[in-house]
Design a protein around this motif. Structure first.
Motif, PDB file in Angstrom:
ATOM      1  N   UNK A   1       1.199   6.905  -6.706  1.00 44.30           N
ATOM      2  CA  UNK A   1       0.082   7.808  -6.978  1.00 44.30           C
ATOM      3  C   UNK A   1       0.473   9.252  -6.677  1.00 44.30           C
ATOM      4  N   UNK A   2       1.117   9.459  -5.517  1.00 43.98           N
ATOM      5  CA  UNK A   2       1.509  10.819  -5.136  1.00 43.98           C
ATOM      6  C   UNK A   2       2.589  11.352  -6.073  1.00 43.98           C
ATOM      7  N   UNK A   3       3.548  10.477  -6.419  1.00 44.11           N
ATOM      8  CA  UNK A   3       4.630  10.915  -7.293  1.00 44.11           C
ATOM      9  C   UNK A   3       4.140  11.276  -8.678  1.00 44.11           C
TER      10      UNK A   3
ATOM     11  N   UNK B   1       0.826  -1.202   0.000  1.00 38.75           N
ATOM     12  CA  UNK B   1       0.000   0.000   0.000  1.00 38.75           C
ATOM     13  C   UNK B   1       0.864   1.257   0.000  1.00 38.75           C
ATOM     14  N   UNK B   2       1.941   1.193   0.780  1.00 33.48           N
ATOM     15  CA  UNK B   2       2.858   2.333   0.826  1.00 33.48           C
ATOM     16  C   UNK B   2       3.475   2.599  -0.551  1.00 33.48           C
ATOM     17  N   UNK B   3       3.870   1.526  -1.252  1.00 30.97           N
ATOM     18  CA  UNK B   3       4.423   1.683  -2.592  1.00 30.97           C
ATOM     19  C   UNK B   3       3.406   2.247  -3.558  1.00 30.97           C
TER      20      UNK B   3
END
Length: 333
Positions: A12-14, A5-7
């Motif tokens: 998504x944010x990047x 999930x962190x990846x």
């Protein structure tokens, strides 16, 4: 947070951040700074088009400045200061102390030995593999196996070869294939291969040659495929044998690529650290410059000496990088 999930959130944010930046920067340029309206519309469009590439390059330039330029400048500053004196400026004292250190000259000597052996063998084996695999029906499969070590980290490759060089007491089964073969063919007792001065450096170099041969093969195979068939056919008509075709027709035509492969591997060799660190940690006369820098900076807590060694490595790598860039630009013209 779950790593998967962190990846996913990072992606998504990047990606979202990049898209938002380019969209908003375009809007700011075209709507606020230089709107294409009024009597100055033509001039504003030209100004916007002139500024737009720099606006797009700004994030990359900032990242390079933070992660590349700043560390170089800071390392240079640390190399002329002394931590024991609260960061006082000491000029070239760290360099003078480093040049008086026998371990430094051992590292320099070993680095030059690596430079003589690894690029030459990797390029030669890569060229040989490229030529031979192009002449057999199962060449793609062979290329896949030869290139596979490139997918392994240097530390992983070092662990594999530590097992190959492993030594167990003579009354136990040898798990190291080198000692097993040595005893099978009449050896008296198993040998600790990585402790034999000079030869242990060659045993370490074999690991990097094994990894870099695949890289050289892929690049040189592409170069060989780019040779015009007319030149080879003309040589065959003139009666040239396969060796003459290879050495007098093909190699001269791909000499530029060979040099690029050679210098690229040379840069890797100048920065070699993982293999030495994981296999011998610089013991038994296997010290190299990158490992020497690590020992000074993180073990001896000597930021001045470690930074000075880092600057020496950078000075050795920089001319080769400049020469590579110059050649690449010349080939593009």
């Amino acid at each position: 947070m779950n790593p998967a999930l962190q990846g996913l959130l990072t992606i998504i944010i990047g990606v979202g951040g990049c898209v938002s930046y380019f969209y908003l920067s375009n809007q700011f340029l075209d709507k606020v700074l230089y709107p294409p309206t009024g009597e100055n519309a033509g001039r504003n469009i030209n100004r916007a088009n002139t500024l737009r590439p720099w606006l797009f390059l700004a994030p990359a330039i900032c990242a390079l400045g933070i992660y590349l330029a700043y560390p170089v400048i800071e390392t240079l500053r640390l190399s002329v200061t002394d931590r024991a004196q609260d960061g006082a400026f000491v000029g070239g004292a760290n360099y003078a102390r480093m040049f008086d250190d026998d371990k430094f000259w051992e590292a320099v000597q070993n680095n030059f030995l690596w430079l003589l052996v690894v690029p030459a063998l990797s390029t030669a084996f890569g060229l040989l593999a490229a030529q031979l695999t192009d002449r057999i029906s199962w060449g793609p499969i062979a290329k896949a196996f030869i290139f596979m070590p490139m997918a392994i980290s240097f530390v992983g490759a070092a662990v594999i070869f530590r097992l190959i060089y492993d030594m167990r007491p003579i009354d136990q089964n040898q798990i190291g294939i080198l000692n097993a073969l040595y005893l099978h063919f009449g050896g008296d007792a198993p040998i600790v291969w990585l402790t034999i001065p000079f030869w242990n450096n060659l045993f370490l170099m074999i690991v990097l040659v094994w990894i870099q041969t695949g890289f050289a093969m892929v690049i040189l195979s592409a170069a060989l495929r780019g040779i015009p068939e007319e030149t080879v056919e003309a040589a065959i008509i003139d009666g040239a044998n396969p060796f003459q075709i290879f050495f007098k027709i093909k190699i001269p035509q791909i000499s530029g690529t060979i040099v690029v492969v050679w210098t690229t591997i040379t840069i890797v060799v100048l920065k070699v650290f993982d293999i030495v660190f994981a296999m011998t940690n610089g013991q038994w006369e296997t010290q190299v410059l990158a490992n020497y820098m690590y020992d000074k900076l993180f073990r001896a807590n000597d930021w001045g000496g470690g930074s000075a060694a880092a600057m020496i490595i950078m000075l050795m790598v920089t001319p080769i990088l400049i020469w590579n860039i110059h050649n690449a630009r010349k080939e593009m013209k």
